[in-house]
Design an enzyme around this catalytic site. Sequence first.
Site, short mmCIF file in Angstrom:
data_model
loop_
_atom_site.label_atom_id
_atom_site.label_comp_id
_atom_site.label_asym_id
_atom_site.label_seq_id
_atom_site.Cartn_x
_atom_site.Cartn_y
_atom_site.Cartn_z
N SER A 253 5.71 -4.87 5.54
CA SER A 253 5.15 -4.94 4.20
C SER A 253 4.81 -3.57 3.66
O SER A 253 4.83 -2.58 4.37
CB SER A 253 3.89 -5.80 4.24
OG SER A 253 2.83 -5.00 4.72
N LYS A 254 4.48 -3.56 2.38
CA LYS A 254 4.14 -2.29 1.74
C LYS A 254 2.88 -1.70 2.33
O LYS A 254 2.66 -0.51 2.28
CB LYS A 254 3.94 -2.52 0.25
CG LYS A 254 5.21 -2.96 -0.41
CD LYS A 254 5.21 -2.66 -1.88
CE LYS A 254 6.56 -3.09 -2.43
NZ LYS A 254 6.78 -2.72 -3.80
N ARG A 255 2.04 -2.57 2.87
CA ARG A 255 0.79 -2.07 3.45
C ARG A 255 1.08 -1.22 4.68
O ARG A 255 0.30 -0.38 5.06
CB ARG A 255 -0.13 -3.24 3.82
CG ARG A 255 -0.87 -3.79 2.63
CD ARG A 255 -1.86 -4.84 3.08
NE ARG A 255 -1.19 -5.98 3.71
CZ ARG A 255 -0.69 -6.99 3.04
NH1 ARG A 255 -0.78 -7.02 1.73
NH2 ARG A 255 -0.09 -7.98 3.66
#
Length: 489
Positions: A253-255
Amino acid sequence: MSQVRTRFAPSPTGYMHIGNLRTCLYEYLIARVNKGTFVLRIEDTDQERYVEGAMDAVFNTLALTGIGFDEGPGKEGDCGPYIQSQRRDIYKKYAEELVKKGHAYYCFCTKERLESLKGGDENLGAALNYDRHCRYLSQEEIEANLAAGKPYVIRQKMPTEGTTTFTDLVYGDITVDNKTLDDQVLLKSDGLPTYNFANVVDDHLMRITHVVRGNEYLSSTPKYNLLYQAFGWDIPTYIHCPPIMKDAHQKLSKRNGDASFLDLVEKGYLVEAILNYIALLGWSPAGNEEFFTLKELEEKFTLDGLSKSPAIFDIEKLRWMNGEYIRRMSPEDFRKAADKWLREGLGEKLSADEKVMSKVAALVQQRSVILSDIPERIGFLKDLPEYDTAIYCHKKMKTDEAISLSALKLCIPYLSSYSGPWASAELYGALCGLAGSSGLKNSQILWPVRTALSGLEVSPGGATELMELLGKEETLRRIEKGIELLETN
Ligand code: GLU
């Protein structure tokens, strides 16, 4: 078969995610293996999600990877413009054409009304967000609303019965019940199209033959197909890719910072290694070979190697591959790729000397895994670290602190008056000569010198390589420092 045309269609809503880059790479490769055309289209109709700088990230990524597009912004072909916000009129025209054909309708519902529907109307099917109120307005009502200047959107008129089937190259045949399909918005009240509409119009007008996208779009594909059918257009070949996972349970994910291509480059991964690794996330080559340059992929990529099982982004595997790439590079290429990191490690003064730069590059090439390891490994050349004299003891080298002290003491007068070339091979001969004439083993001179020069238990380069790099003056200074430390111990 018509000429193959593929497209990469990023939305400038953030950085270039590994998943986007994989899609881009596959689209590019499909075009190249088929001697087709690769188009870049910027999908920027969602103004609210627009992120400043995201477009630059796309262009930088393409430039860095060598994935060149044949048509796109700045490379106009006969299908331009290639930025969706510059194609407004086109979408409006096609949306209105669909209304005329009876496959779409004006919807004047206010935001408040739509809000009130959410979760409220039991007549709505589970998947439906809109109750189709405006689908059944009379012609008079529609005209009155238009004349009164009421804002409207245009919605797709979904069939209320039957099924829609499509074939995906990776997932096979997929069938959905039409009554589960929402009358989705095609044209928003600001006159801009939704992604769902624009992609169909553009893929058709840009004569796209193969569409590669993430499997999160699988559920929307029947709606796209109904649009193609409503217009009477050919449906492209669909290739949906499985998600890229961080582990067995979570999507990358972008996280997770590792999900960004440019971040990986910043962290010292080689562009070629990242690209090679990404190519294998969802595609298996025919043989056992795992290493492919972009050029090789352009010849060897095959659609039947695509798989529907989720791919795990294994950073350890990428690190391994990166190390292999580093080892396989020519010394000149490695020197160039490592430039920034060598400079960081050596500091301004040492890195101003090209000879030092290439020699240090040669010293670290074989053992580097990622480029960002370099500064820490070579920082000792810039500043001698503080160290404990215990590192002078080495069983195999047959030295201890006392032997090291006398060895270093021998070196000072010897090296001060040494007038031969200050180069590793000659210095090695000279130090071994000194060892012989002093009744010491070679290692009993070389190890203490290496230790005094690096202040480390392990260093890239042996004693005389470090002597050559540091020069006579600094070598003598560090040996003096060693003597001082060993004496005060
Ligand atoms: N603009 C979409 C995205 O960035 C593209 C999806 C597609 O390839 O159709 O997710």
